[in-house]
Write a protein that holds these residues in place. Structure first.
Motif, mmCIF file in Angstrom:
data_model
loop_
_atom_site.group_PDB
_atom_site.id
_atom_site.type_symbol
_atom_site.label_atom_id
_atom_site.label_comp_id
_atom_site.label_asym_id
_atom_site.label_seq_id
_atom_site.Cartn_x
_atom_site.Cartn_y
_atom_site.Cartn_z
ATOM 1 N N ARG A 19 -46.783 -17.402 10.430
ATOM 2 C CA ARG A 19 -45.803 -16.956 11.244
ATOM 3 C C ARG A 19 -44.350 -16.643 10.516
ATOM 4 O O ARG A 19 -43.577 -15.635 10.657
ATOM 5 C CB ARG A 19 -45.487 -18.269 12.009
ATOM 6 N N LEU A 20 -44.199 -17.355 9.174
ATOM 7 C CA LEU A 20 -42.967 -17.139 8.522
ATOM 8 C C LEU A 20 -43.082 -15.854 7.752
ATOM 9 O O LEU A 20 -42.040 -15.182 7.666
ATOM 10 C CB LEU A 20 -42.948 -18.403 7.540
ATOM 11 N N MET A 21 -44.224 -15.544 7.298
ATOM 12 C CA MET A 21 -44.621 -14.222 6.621
ATOM 13 C C MET A 21 -44.145 -12.872 7.612
ATOM 14 O O MET A 21 -43.369 -12.017 7.281
ATOM 15 C CB MET A 21 -46.052 -13.878 6.515
ATOM 16 N N ASP A 22 -44.498 -13.165 9.053
ATOM 17 C CA ASP A 22 -44.098 -12.199 9.970
ATOM 18 C C ASP A 22 -42.782 -12.277 10.112
ATOM 19 O O ASP A 22 -41.956 -11.044 10.335
ATOM 20 C CB ASP A 22 -45.101 -12.415 11.202
ATOM 21 N N GLU A 23 -41.927 -13.302 10.369
ATOM 22 C CA GLU A 23 -40.731 -13.349 10.617
ATOM 23 C C GLU A 23 -39.751 -12.975 9.689
ATOM 24 O O GLU A 23 -38.793 -12.270 9.909
ATOM 25 C CB GLU A 23 -40.419 -15.175 11.029
ATOM 26 N N HIS A 24 -39.959 -13.267 8.550
ATOM 27 C CA HIS A 24 -39.192 -12.893 7.337
ATOM 28 C C HIS A 24 -39.540 -11.653 6.430
ATOM 29 O O HIS A 24 -39.167 -11.415 5.427
ATOM 30 C CB HIS A 24 -39.048 -14.016 6.252
ATOM 31 N N GLY A 25 -40.825 -11.083 6.615
ATOM 32 C CA GLY A 25 -41.386 -10.134 5.681
ATOM 33 C C GLY A 25 -41.363 -10.592 4.415
ATOM 34 O O GLY A 25 -41.207 -9.679 3.193
ATOM 35 N N ILE A 26 -42.047 -11.740 4.286
ATOM 36 C CA ILE A 26 -42.327 -12.137 2.720
ATOM 37 C C ILE A 26 -43.675 -12.504 2.700
ATOM 38 O O ILE A 26 -44.321 -12.987 3.660
ATOM 39 C CB ILE A 26 -41.159 -13.425 2.441
ATOM 40 N N PRO A 27 -44.186 -12.281 1.350
ATOM 41 C CA PRO A 27 -45.673 -12.690 1.177
ATOM 42 C C PRO A 27 -46.003 -14.281 1.020
ATOM 43 O O PRO A 27 -45.094 -14.953 0.334
ATOM 44 C CB PRO A 27 -46.053 -11.782 -0.037
ATOM 45 N N GLN A 28 -47.057 -14.631 1.293
ATOM 46 C CA GLN A 28 -47.705 -15.971 1.035
ATOM 47 C C GLN A 28 -48.416 -15.875 -0.136
ATOM 48 O O GLN A 28 -49.355 -15.072 -0.126
ATOM 49 C CB GLN A 28 -48.294 -16.540 2.264
ATOM 50 N N LEU A 29 -48.102 -16.694 -0.998
ATOM 51 C CA LEU A 29 -48.708 -16.568 -2.411
ATOM 52 C C LEU A 29 -49.812 -17.678 -2.784
ATOM 53 O O LEU A 29 -49.172 -18.989 -2.868
ATOM 54 C CB LEU A 29 -47.669 -16.558 -3.550
ATOM 55 N N SER A 30 -50.865 -17.477 -2.826
ATOM 56 C CA SER A 30 -51.756 -18.391 -3.010
ATOM 57 C C SER A 30 -52.167 -18.361 -4.626
ATOM 58 O O SER A 30 -52.495 -17.271 -5.044
ATOM 59 C CB SER A 30 -53.046 -18.009 -2.134
ATOM 60 N N THR A 31 -51.953 -19.490 -5.333
ATOM 61 C CA THR A 31 -52.233 -19.504 -6.827
ATOM 62 C C THR A 31 -53.629 -19.001 -7.106
ATOM 63 O O THR A 31 -53.989 -18.296 -7.940
ATOM 64 C CB THR A 31 -51.951 -20.792 -7.182
ATOM 65 N N GLY A 32 -54.617 -19.590 -6.120
ATOM 66 C CA GLY A 32 -55.942 -19.083 -6.468
ATOM 67 C C GLY A 32 -56.257 -17.462 -6.549
ATOM 68 O O GLY A 32 -56.884 -16.851 -7.164
ATOM 69 N N ASP A 33 -55.576 -17.044 -5.238
ATOM 70 C CA ASP A 33 -55.814 -15.463 -5.272
ATOM 71 C C ASP A 33 -54.971 -14.708 -6.175
ATOM 72 O O ASP A 33 -55.403 -13.552 -6.845
ATOM 73 C CB ASP A 33 -54.897 -14.991 -3.599
ATOM 74 N N MET A 34 -53.747 -15.338 -6.660
ATOM 75 C CA MET A 34 -53.168 -14.620 -7.778
ATOM 76 C C MET A 34 -53.847 -14.787 -9.116
ATOM 77 O O MET A 34 -53.853 -13.636 -9.950
ATOM 78 C CB MET A 34 -51.660 -15.241 -7.955
ATOM 79 N N LEU A 35 -54.521 -15.894 -9.308
ATOM 80 C CA LEU A 35 -55.330 -16.000 -10.563
ATOM 81 C C LEU A 35 -56.588 -14.855 -10.470
ATOM 82 O O LEU A 35 -56.828 -14.333 -11.603
ATOM 83 C CB LEU A 35 -55.741 -17.286 -10.516
ATOM 84 N N ARG A 36 -57.227 -15.030 -9.537
ATOM 85 C CA ARG A 36 -58.396 -13.898 -9.213
ATOM 86 C C ARG A 36 -57.785 -12.366 -9.502
ATOM 87 O O ARG A 36 -58.508 -11.493 -10.047
ATOM 88 C CB ARG A 36 -59.068 -14.011 -8.006
ATOM 89 N N ALA A 37 -56.517 -12.095 -8.965
ATOM 90 C CA ALA A 37 -55.913 -10.928 -8.957
ATOM 91 C C ALA A 37 -55.658 -10.496 -10.720
ATOM 92 O O ALA A 37 -56.007 -9.375 -10.901
ATOM 93 C CB ALA A 37 -54.943 -10.758 -8.051
ATOM 94 N N ALA A 38 -55.070 -11.283 -11.228
ATOM 95 C CA ALA A 38 -54.571 -11.291 -12.561
ATOM 96 C C ALA A 38 -55.988 -11.057 -13.401
ATOM 97 O O ALA A 38 -55.649 -10.372 -14.261
ATOM 98 C CB ALA A 38 -53.802 -12.425 -13.158
ATOM 99 N N VAL A 39 -56.735 -11.732 -13.331
ATOM 100 C CA VAL A 39 -58.046 -11.796 -13.737
ATOM 101 C C VAL A 39 -58.922 -10.186 -13.885
ATOM 102 O O VAL A 39 -59.110 -9.617 -14.667
ATOM 103 C CB VAL A 39 -59.229 -12.663 -13.694
ATOM 104 N N LYS A 40 -58.743 -9.697 -12.369
ATOM 105 C CA LYS A 40 -59.514 -8.677 -12.061
ATOM 106 C C LYS A 40 -58.774 -7.391 -12.640
ATOM 107 O O LYS A 40 -58.923 -6.420 -13.103
ATOM 108 C CB LYS A 40 -59.431 -8.585 -10.593
ATOM 109 N N ALA A 41 -57.153 -7.467 -12.711
ATOM 110 C CA ALA A 41 -56.421 -6.310 -13.292
ATOM 111 C C ALA A 41 -56.386 -6.366 -14.777
ATOM 112 O O ALA A 41 -55.676 -5.542 -15.288
ATOM 113 C CB ALA A 41 -54.719 -6.713 -12.517
ATOM 114 N N GLU A 42 -56.840 -7.485 -15.226
ATOM 115 C CA GLU A 42 -57.004 -7.717 -16.765
ATOM 116 C C GLU A 42 -55.404 -7.477 -17.367
ATOM 117 O O GLU A 42 -55.183 -6.963 -18.611
ATOM 118 C CB GLU A 42 -57.935 -6.631 -17.382
#
Length: 200
Positions: A19-42
């Protein structure tokens, strides 16, 4: 708005973050997701994390903070972000604060969703009874009690830490969902006007 949502498993953090993401237009940052994305992006830090995980070791705090630092540099974080699942310990919180200060940033608020643990357990039981389906192993009352114990031991000290820094605001998480959202938005309005840190 740069926010952290704190609260035990089942407190409704995910629902409120959306709801806060929708209200303020800001992303929710999950460390698990960020970790996987950084590994994938090398990325450089992603490759470091990949090597650590390949050895079966836990990714250390400084690497996780570096991954958060990389992520908040993206354009979608220019208006702020909601941190999900990080920090989990006081040491991680202190590392995060040091990193944010280095970029001239600060947290606007740390919102603690305060809930009644027995009511949480009843909510899980009710959900299971209503669905009539087999309950996920991590969604049973026993599993909830274990997760609550881990939360109290590891993450609850963050509450005292953020009280001391003046960032902590407690919201009644037992209200109806709309009521919780309204309470959080009222807190954020105070944070925007600078009243929150003045009060803290």
């Amino acid at each position: 708005m740069r926010l952290i949502l704190l609260g035990p498993p089942g407190a409704g953090k995910g629902t409120q973050a959306k709801r806060l993401m929708d209200e303020h237009g800001i992303p929710q940052l999950s460390t698990g997701d960020m970790l996987r994305a950084a590994v994938k992006a090398e990325t450089e830090i992603g490759l470091t994390a990949k090597d650590i995980m390949a050895r079966g070791d836990l990714v250390p705090d400084d690497v996780v903070v570096a991954i958060v630092e990389d992520r908040i540099g993206n354009p979608d974080c220019s208006n702020g972000f909601i941190l999900d699942g990080f920090p989990r310990t006081v040491a991680q919180a202190e590392s995060l604060e040091t990193m944010l200060r280095a970029h001239g940033l600060d947290l606007d608020a740390v919102v603690q969703l305060e809930v009644d643990e027995e009511a949480l357990a009843q909510r899980i039981q009710r959900r299971a009874a209503e669905s009539g389906e087999a309950v996920r192993e991590d969604d049973t009352v026993e599993a909830l009690h274990n997760r609550l114990m881990v939360y109290r031991e590891q993450t609850a000290p963050l509450i005292e830490h953020y009280k001391d820094t003046g960032h902590l605001v407690t919201v009644d998480g037992m209200q109806p969902i709309d009521g919780v959202t309204a309470s959080i938005l009222a807190v954020l309005q105070k944070a925007k006007s600078g009243q929150l840190h003045a009060a803290g």
